[in-house]
Design an enzyme around this catalytic site. Structure first.
Site, PDB file in Angstrom:
ATOM      1  CD1 TRP A 106      48.733  48.070  32.178  1.00 50.36           C
ATOM      2  CD2 TRP A 106      49.743  49.766  33.121  1.00 50.36           C
ATOM      3  NE1 TRP A 106      48.318  47.895  33.464  1.00 50.36           N
ATOM      4  CE2 TRP A 106      48.840  49.211  34.183  1.00 50.36           C
ATOM      5  CE3 TRP A 106      50.250  51.021  33.808  1.00 50.36           C
ATOM      6  CZ2 TRP A 106      48.926  49.485  35.381  1.00 50.36           C
ATOM      7  CZ3 TRP A 106      50.363  51.539  35.084  1.00 50.36           C
ATOM      8  CH2 TRP A 106      49.424  50.722  35.884  1.00 50.36           C
TER       9      TRP A 106
ATOM     10  CG  ASP B 275      47.415  41.822  38.098  1.00 47.42           C
ATOM     11  OD1 ASP B 275      48.007  42.957  38.507  1.00 47.42           O
ATOM     12  OD2 ASP B 275      46.332  41.490  38.574  1.00 47.42           O
TER      13      ASP B 275
ATOM     14  CG  ASP C 171      41.788  38.737  39.994  1.00 46.18           C
ATOM     15  OD1 ASP C 171      41.623  38.997  39.070  1.00 46.18           O
ATOM     16  OD2 ASP C 171      42.047  39.877  41.219  1.00 46.18           O
TER      17      ASP C 171
HETATM   18  C1  FRU Z   1      44.981  43.379  40.464  1.00 47.35           C
HETATM   19  C2  FRU Z   1      43.667  43.572  39.449  1.00 47.35           C
HETATM   20  C3  FRU Z   1      43.126  42.446  39.167  1.00 47.35           C
HETATM   21  C4  FRU Z   1      42.530  42.557  38.101  1.00 47.35           C
HETATM   22  C5  FRU Z   1      43.438  43.178  37.481  1.00 47.35           C
HETATM   23  C6  FRU Z   1      43.048  44.080  36.076  1.00 47.35           C
HETATM   24  O1  FRU Z   1      46.202  44.376  40.055  1.00 47.35           O
HETATM   25  O2  FRU Z   1      43.181  44.713  39.812  1.00 47.35           O
HETATM   26  O3  FRU Z   1      42.054  42.256  40.450  1.00 47.35           O
HETATM   27  O4  FRU Z   1      42.009  41.264  37.466  1.00 47.35           O
HETATM   28  O5  FRU Z   1      44.450  43.798  37.995  1.00 47.35           O
HETATM   29  O6  FRU Z   1      43.899  44.510  35.334  1.00 47.35           O
END
Ligand code: FRU
Length: 463
Positions: free
Chosen positions: A31, A34, A154
């Site tokens: 998988w 981001d 983030d």
């Molecule tokens: C966005 C997100 C972010 C988080 C990450 C976790 O897709 O939900 O907010 O840091 O993915 O995998």
């Protein structure tokens, strides 16, 4: 420990999968979500990514890592970050960014443990291969007191007045998404400085994930990934050193297949942006495939002279062109759609310049054999670029000046199509052809005839 040899073996095992892209970055099995820590360091681009190393569904999030000299050929690097048992990132190393801290590669990411989301720091060696976590993690112990947040994760980092600045994605319960600003002399001690920007719920959503904040000429841009709609909003506006005031707000992509993008400025002065392209098929299919998620084509993001943000494919992609086709002055009547050349292999670029005439709608349909997989359409009356979504569609604005040409660039890479219109609007969709050799684009017009001034198409391949 996942070795490079194991990653290469996984890539070789998946090479026959007709949905694996030929040149878009995809994980070496399992998988991906981001993009993280996107940075150009001594000429090399580094792309880290949210990665579940032992399964094709989201979970146990590490940072994968790949490097490239040209944004189109990527080499696997060892995993950059792994959760530390008992640490503030015990349950996951979530999204974050990389900066050059006076010659020291440094990342700030969201450590997750026991339901808490807190910023953590790590520094890299000279090659950005070995990362050491800061023993004082987390660098912020808790969200600002007095704010009832639905999320606190983030990061965006920038320098200002000799200090570091950070924006953290958040959502204020019952109010809306927000980017919270902090300042620091050293990336380790942080003071809350109020909201950089806040929405009011409604169309801008309840939670802003993955804020990206940067200067574009004399303007600033804030890009956020909004929940619950899972759409990316791009805002162009003005920053006074404390607060960002958006002047234009619009989706950055017509659909929901482009999410959590991150950008970096490179040594050519460009703002390069890469987003996550999630799958659009059931989990059982991901388990069967053994991998999930890929990255968008690298895109250059800019402030458009006519206002708002625009994106175009990075120039490096043209180096992947192989055999090409070229035609000019083709009529496009409503009753006679125009098939683009059939390019075996399922990875190609098509560039079309149209004089739309009085046509109400110009559509690009991607077919696999005789089956339409998706249609991306320019609606001239509504001034939108639209993609199908469930029974309806999602859109982004695309205003064409009267008499202006419509310039479309379509990048198809087996299970993805990305369409760019006039360097302004983008539409991304995931598709699952049984046989990528059958993929073909067909152009059509509704209402009245248009003219295709030029049609160019090339096979694209990385090897
Ligand atoms: C966005 C997100 C972010 C988080 C990450 C976790 O897709 O939900 O907010 O840091 O993915 O995998």
């Amino acid at each position: 420990m996942l070795t490079i040899a194991a990653m290469q073996a996984a890539r070789a095992r998946l090479a026959g999968d007709p949905h694996r892209p030929r040149w878009h970055f995809a994980p070496p099995g399992n998988w991906l979500n981001d993009p993280n820590g996107l940075i150009q360091w001594r000429g090399t681009y580094h792309l880290c990514y949210q990665y579940h190393p032992s399964g094709p569904l989201w979970g146990d999030i590490h940072w994968g890592h790949a490097t490239s000299r040209d944004l189109t050929h990527w080499d696997d690097a060892p995993l950059a970050l792994a959760p530390t048992p008992g640490g503030p990132d015990a349950d996951g190393c979530w999204s974050g960014v990389a900066v050059d801290d006076g010659g020291v590669p440094t990342v700030i990411y969201t450590g997750v443990a026991a339901g808490q989301e807190r910023p953590c720091l790590a520094t890299g060696d000279d090659d950005l291969i070995v990362w050491r976590k800061y023993p004082g993690n987390p660098v912020i112990a808790a969200p600002p007191p007095g704010l009832d947040l639905v999320g606190f994760r983030d990061h965006a980092l920038w320098r200002q007045d000799g200090q570091w600045q950070m924006a953290i994605g958040a959502g204020v319960r019952g109010v809306g998404g927000a980017a919270l600003r902090y300042t620091s002399p050293d990336l380790r001690a942080w003071a809350f400085a109020g909201p950089l920007c806040a929405g009011d719920g409604g169309a801008t959503g309840e939670m802003w994930e993955c804020p990206d904040f940067f200067a574009l000429g004399d303007r600033h841009a804030l890009v956020v990934s909004t929940l619950p709609a899972r759409r990316v909003l791009g805002m162009l506006g003005d920053y006074d050193g404390a607060r960002f005031v958006p002047q234009q707000i619009a989706p950055l992509d017509a659909g929901r297949a482009f999410y959590a993008p991150q950008s970096c400025r490179d040594d050519r002065g460009r703002r390069i942006m890469i987003g996550w392209l999630p799958e659009a098929r059931p989990d059982a299919d991901l388990v069967a495939a053994g991998w999930a998620g890929m990255m968008s084509a690298p895109r250059e993001i800019m402030a458009r002279p006519e206002g708002g943000l625009g994106m175009a494919p990075a120039a490096e992609i043209s180096a992947l062109r192989r055999q090409g086709w070229h035609a000019t002055d083709l009529p496009l009547a409503p009753a006679t759609p125009l098939p683009c050349p059939l390019i075996p292999g399922g990875s190609f670029e098509a560039r079309l310049t149209l004089a739309p005439g009085a046509a109400r709608r110009i559509a690009l349909t991607l077919y696999a054999g005789g089956e339409p997989l998706t249609t991306i359409a320019v609606d001239r009356a509504a001034q939108t670029l639209a993609v199908p979504a469930g029974d309806g569609q999602t859109t982004m604005p695309l205003a064409l000046a009267p008499g202006a040409d419509l310039r479309l660039v379509a990048l198809v890479d087996r299970s993805v199509i990305e369409v760019f219109a006039n360097d302004r609007a983008c539409a991304t969709q995931r598709v699952y052809p049984a046989n990528p050799d059958d993929l073909r684009l067909v152009l059509s017009a509704t209402g009245d005839a248009a003219t295709v001034r030029a049609l160019d198409a090339w096979e694209l391949r990385a090897g």
